[in-house]
Design a protein around this motif. Sequence first.
Motif, PDB file in Angstrom:
ATOM      1  N   SER A 161     -67.464 -82.014  53.862  1.00  0.00           N
ATOM      2  CA  SER A 161     -67.442 -82.628  52.535  1.00  0.00           C
ATOM      3  C   SER A 161     -67.232 -81.594  51.439  1.00  0.00           C
ATOM      4  N   ALA A 162     -67.927 -80.471  51.550  1.00  0.00           N
ATOM      5  CA  ALA A 162     -67.748 -79.416  50.554  1.00  0.00           C
ATOM      6  C   ALA A 162     -66.317 -78.896  50.575  1.00  0.00           C
ATOM      7  N   ARG A 163     -65.765 -78.744  51.767  1.00  0.00           N
ATOM      8  CA  ARG A 163     -64.383 -78.290  51.891  1.00  0.00           C
ATOM      9  C   ARG A 163     -63.412 -79.322  51.309  1.00  0.00           C
ATOM     10  N   ARG A 164     -63.721 -80.597  51.468  1.00  0.00           N
ATOM     11  CA  ARG A 164     -62.852 -81.625  50.894  1.00  0.00           C
ATOM     12  C   ARG A 164     -62.875 -81.555  49.365  1.00  0.00           C
ATOM     13  N   LEU A 165     -64.055 -81.393  48.803  1.00  0.00           N
ATOM     14  CA  LEU A 165     -64.157 -81.298  47.345  1.00  0.00           C
ATOM     15  C   LEU A 165     -63.344 -80.106  46.840  1.00  0.00           C
ATOM     16  N   ALA A 166     -63.472 -78.970  47.515  1.00  0.00           N
ATOM     17  CA  ALA A 166     -62.754 -77.775  47.083  1.00  0.00           C
ATOM     18  C   ALA A 166     -61.246 -77.922  47.254  1.00  0.00           C
ATOM     19  N   ALA A 167     -60.837 -78.671  48.277  1.00  0.00           N
ATOM     20  CA  ALA A 167     -59.400 -78.821  48.538  1.00  0.00           C
ATOM     21  C   ALA A 167     -58.739 -79.798  47.573  1.00  0.00           C
ATOM     22  N   GLU A 168     -59.453 -80.848  47.187  1.00  0.00           N
ATOM     23  CA  GLU A 168     -58.843 -81.912  46.390  1.00  0.00           C
ATOM     24  C   GLU A 168     -59.051 -81.758  44.885  1.00  0.00           C
ATOM     25  N   LEU A 169     -59.997 -80.926  44.481  1.00  0.00           N
ATOM     26  CA  LEU A 169     -60.297 -80.799  43.054  1.00  0.00           C
ATOM     27  C   LEU A 169     -59.830 -79.451  42.525  1.00  0.00           C
ATOM     28  N   SER A 170     -59.458 -79.419  41.270  1.00  0.00           N
ATOM     29  CA  SER A 170     -58.968 -78.186  40.639  1.00  0.00           C
ATOM     30  C   SER A 170     -60.110 -77.215  40.380  1.00  0.00           C
ATOM     31  N   ASP A 171     -59.749 -75.939  40.236  1.00  0.00           N
ATOM     32  CA  ASP A 171     -60.752 -74.906  40.024  1.00  0.00           C
ATOM     33  C   ASP A 171     -61.571 -75.133  38.758  1.00  0.00           C
ATOM     34  N   GLU A 172     -60.967 -75.732  37.727  1.00  0.00           N
ATOM     35  CA  GLU A 172     -61.702 -75.919  36.463  1.00  0.00           C
ATOM     36  C   GLU A 172     -62.618 -77.137  36.487  1.00  0.00           C
ATOM     37  N   GLU A 202     -67.605 -71.890  42.630  1.00  0.00           N
ATOM     38  CA  GLU A 202     -68.208 -72.138  43.935  1.00  0.00           C
ATOM     39  C   GLU A 202     -67.381 -71.536  45.054  1.00  0.00           C
ATOM     40  N   ARG A 203     -66.070 -71.486  44.880  1.00  0.00           N
ATOM     41  CA  ARG A 203     -65.238 -70.825  45.894  1.00  0.00           C
ATOM     42  C   ARG A 203     -65.666 -69.372  46.080  1.00  0.00           C
ATOM     43  N   LEU A 204     -66.109 -68.742  45.009  1.00  0.00           N
ATOM     44  CA  LEU A 204     -66.457 -67.321  45.048  1.00  0.00           C
ATOM     45  C   LEU A 204     -67.860 -67.058  45.567  1.00  0.00           C
ATOM     46  N   ILE A 205     -68.804 -68.005  45.328  1.00  0.00           N
ATOM     47  CA  ILE A 205     -70.213 -67.697  45.600  1.00  0.00           C
ATOM     48  C   ILE A 205     -70.866 -68.583  46.649  1.00  0.00           C
ATOM     49  N   ASN A 206     -70.288 -69.728  46.958  1.00  0.00           N
ATOM     50  CA  ASN A 206     -70.987 -70.673  47.821  1.00  0.00           C
ATOM     51  C   ASN A 206     -70.656 -70.420  49.291  1.00  0.00           C
ATOM     52  N   PRO A 207     -71.663 -70.141  50.127  1.00  0.00           N
ATOM     53  CA  PRO A 207     -71.391 -69.850  51.538  1.00  0.00           C
ATOM     54  C   PRO A 207     -70.611 -70.939  52.257  1.00  0.00           C
ATOM     55  N   VAL A 208     -70.798 -72.195  51.862  1.00  0.00           N
ATOM     56  CA  VAL A 208     -70.104 -73.278  52.554  1.00  0.00           C
ATOM     57  C   VAL A 208     -68.590 -73.189  52.386  1.00  0.00           C
ATOM     58  N   LEU A 209     -68.147 -72.483  51.349  1.00  0.00           N
ATOM     59  CA  LEU A 209     -66.712 -72.345  51.097  1.00  0.00           C
ATOM     60  C   LEU A 209     -66.157 -70.996  51.547  1.00  0.00           C
ATOM     61  N   SER A 210     -67.018 -70.149  52.110  1.00  0.00           N
ATOM     62  CA  SER A 210     -66.537 -68.851  52.593  1.00  0.00           C
ATOM     63  C   SER A 210     -66.811 -68.639  54.078  1.00  0.00           C
ATOM     64  N   GLN A 211     -67.858 -69.271  54.604  1.00  0.00           N
ATOM     65  CA  GLN A 211     -68.180 -69.102  56.016  1.00  0.00           C
ATOM     66  C   GLN A 211     -67.323 -70.021  56.890  1.00  0.00           C
ATOM     67  N   ASP A 212     -67.238 -69.663  58.172  1.00  0.00           N
ATOM     68  CA  ASP A 212     -66.647 -70.630  59.089  1.00  0.00           C
ATOM     69  C   ASP A 212     -67.716 -71.659  59.440  1.00  0.00           C
ATOM     70  N   GLU A 213     -67.294 -72.745  60.037  1.00  0.00           N
ATOM     71  CA  GLU A 213     -68.207 -73.880  60.231  1.00  0.00           C
ATOM     72  C   GLU A 213     -69.412 -73.522  61.097  1.00  0.00           C
TER      73      GLU A 213
END
Length: 459
Positions: A161-172, A202-213
């Motif tokens: 879900s976190a990956r979906r939010l990051a993929a579909e929503l803009s950085d701003e 969140e792309r820069l600081i959130n582990p869910v967006l930087s770690q593998d599953e």
Amino acid sequence: MTTRIIAIETPSLGDRTYLAHDGEVAFVVDPQRDIDRVLDAAAAAGVRITHVFETHIHNDYVTGGYALAQETGALYHVNADDAVSFERTPIRDGDVVEVSPELRVRAMHTPGHTFTHLSYVLEGAEPAVFSGGSLLFGSTGRPDLLGENHTHDLARHQYSSARRLAAELSDETRVMPTHGFGSFCAATSAGEDATASTIGQERLINPVLSQDEEDFVADTLAGLDAYPAYYVHMGPANAAGPAAADLSEPERADKEQLRHRLEQGEWLVDLRNRTAFAAGHVPGTFNFGLDGQFSTYLGWLIPWGTPVTLLGESREQVAEAQRELVRIGIDRPAAAATGRPAEWTDAPLATLTTATFADLVQVRHHRSVTILDVRRAGEWRTAHVDGAVHVPIHDIVTRMDDLPEGEIWVHCASGYRASIAASLIAATGRRVVAVDDDFDRSARVAGLAVVPETQPAPA
């Protein structure tokens, strides 16, 4: 007109409610039980609430969503797949709600905190996502509140879900979570001091967006700690459509009534800060100060359904406590009394000895005492006093008979939980001292041996 988003904070529970408006109409996301705060915010902005959205069936508080919709005539949007016993406006993944030409809200299915969790995307020139218990500041919502059998699957859902939010929503896109500000609904404490964020941040600081599953799931499951016992009552209450809170004054109790309630085993809760409580209190009363996470710890420790009488310095203090309690489903105090402890009893007042870690070092040179650590398991594992007994505060009521005989010096991280535990122990007639000191800053400096966990905690 520029969209305005107002965050309505509930610091004691670590949660936020949101009111978004265009200057004329408004929608609300995840309102708390005391809806007067939302109504006041709408009135101050001069706007009319037309829609209320729930991201999920909450486990940490009783929602005000149903009551707010009833009060305002707003449409109440709850996931079509949630099993509820009230009329709602069902909503599903991909549905778009035109609140107004400026307020276009799209639902996204973001399971993980619950299976039916939805996030709501406010589209337009200044996008925002109301992410509920999905994507938090530097963290995610915890995946274990629906039971151990679902935890592993929900952790994987949370990652997707976190990956979906990051993929579909803009950085701003602004991130607007409900939990994560000290809430026990957060999987970790990372980011709990943050006040704002975006998808880009969140792309820069959130582990869910930087770690593998696999790493994310393993770290999330390893980091889970206990959560308040009252959570088990919140889901059923929210699925039933809770009525508006009754915040009218409770019955006033005199000395005789207070004595009778104590004798009947009811809980008389002293709301004053721990310094005032230590200086003098009614014997047998418990100290849950309003200067800390009052409702969280009272709701966690009290046997559910036990009548509660509130003892405060003023009617305003009692009213604040009452407001905190309705948020977790303790709807009406049995009674209340205000003033000073001498006005609440004819018996001699009790006192509670307090001390520092430096005092503890000195005492141990002269006599044997038990050091009782009431912090949570994760805190204990990080560092604890060598030789201490560990009983997390949420177990103190049920494990009272497990405590060693003799003098007990009880500590937590800062003193708030130590005072709660010490008041509960003192009510049993034991000799107890509350360490009112900062563990991280003072324990080592005082000369106590502080070690990480290398073996199971002593019983």
